[in-house]
Design an enzyme around this catalytic site. Structure first.
Site, mmCIF file in Angstrom:
data_model
loop_
_atom_site.group_PDB
_atom_site.id
_atom_site.type_symbol
_atom_site.label_atom_id
_atom_site.label_comp_id
_atom_site.label_asym_id
_atom_site.label_seq_id
_atom_site.Cartn_x
_atom_site.Cartn_y
_atom_site.Cartn_z
ATOM 1 N N GLU A 89 -0.589 -2.387 -3.909
ATOM 2 C CA GLU A 89 0.621 -3.551 -3.599
ATOM 3 C C GLU A 89 1.339 -3.723 -4.491
ATOM 4 O O GLU A 89 0.910 -4.160 -5.766
ATOM 5 C CB GLU A 89 -0.010 -4.759 -2.667
ATOM 6 C CG GLU A 89 1.140 -5.573 -2.210
ATOM 7 C CD GLU A 89 0.618 -6.896 -1.264
ATOM 8 O OE1 GLU A 89 1.129 -7.084 -0.465
ATOM 9 O OE2 GLU A 89 -0.517 -7.170 -1.591
ATOM 10 N N ASP A 147 -5.276 -4.261 -3.328
ATOM 11 C CA ASP A 147 -4.612 -5.490 -3.304
ATOM 12 C C ASP A 147 -4.897 -6.407 -4.476
ATOM 13 O O ASP A 147 -5.930 -7.067 -4.788
ATOM 14 C CB ASP A 147 -5.065 -6.542 -2.031
ATOM 15 C CG ASP A 147 -4.355 -7.628 -1.880
ATOM 16 O OD1 ASP A 147 -3.381 -7.631 -2.441
ATOM 17 O OD2 ASP A 147 -4.855 -8.497 -0.965
ATOM 18 N N ASP A 167 -8.752 -10.091 1.761
ATOM 19 C CA ASP A 167 -8.274 -9.170 0.653
ATOM 20 C C ASP A 167 -8.760 -7.678 0.833
ATOM 21 O O ASP A 167 -7.966 -6.626 0.555
ATOM 22 C CB ASP A 167 -8.839 -9.478 -0.713
ATOM 23 C CG ASP A 167 -8.366 -11.131 -0.827
ATOM 24 O OD1 ASP A 167 -7.119 -11.317 -1.188
ATOM 25 O OD2 ASP A 167 -9.241 -11.864 -1.039
#
Length: 154
Positions: free
Chosen positions: A67, A7, A139
């Site tokens: 991501e 992430d 996260d």
């Protein structure tokens, strides 16, 4: 298969490592790479690359799932994109194949809807990885969702 979910961010990079070799998904590690906002962005990028390099050497992932962002107007856009570039470069340097997923695809893969709420995705992560407690911080939980999406979408 060992998958590293990432992430991206500048202040905090979430990571999650899963293993799928025994027929089910198992969490091996998760956490964050944290950088100090009081130092130069270039130094922060070096820290991200260094910590990511250590994770790659430790876990030897066969795939990385990252991501993919779609930014509009944001003051942090440039720095996050730069950090993402460092992440992609580090993965390429260690020849870790990479796939990218936008947030809606991650939500769809985990919770069945591209518009799922964060808690629905977290519930799916806990169920898929057979976790008693939610991974923290957020996260890291997001990175595990990204890793699982990499497994489901392979």
């Amino acid at each position: 298969m060992r998958i590293l979910g990432i992430d991206p961010g500048l202040a905090r990079v979430g990571y999650g490592v899963i293993d799928t070799s025994n027929g089910q998904q198992q969490m091996l590690d998760c956490g964050i790479i944290r950088t100090n906002p009081g130092i130069d962005d270039g130094v922060r990028m070096v820290e991200i690359a260094s910590d990511l390099r250590q994770l790659i050497r430790r876990w030897k992932p066969q795939l990385a799932a990252v991501e993919k962002f779609f930014f509009y107007r944001s003051s942090t856009t440039i720095s996050v994109v730069q950090a993402r570039g460092v992440i992609i470069m580090t993965l390429a340097r260690f020849r870790v194949p990479m796939v990218e997923f936008p947030p809606m695809q991650i939500k769809l893969a985990l919770a069945g809807s591209g518009h799922a709420e964060k808690d629905e995705v977290l519930d799916a992560v806990m169920r898929e990885l057979n976790l008693d407690q939610p991974p923290r911080p957020d996260d890291a939980a997001d990175a595990l969702a990204i890793a699982l999406t990499g497994w489901f979408q392979r």
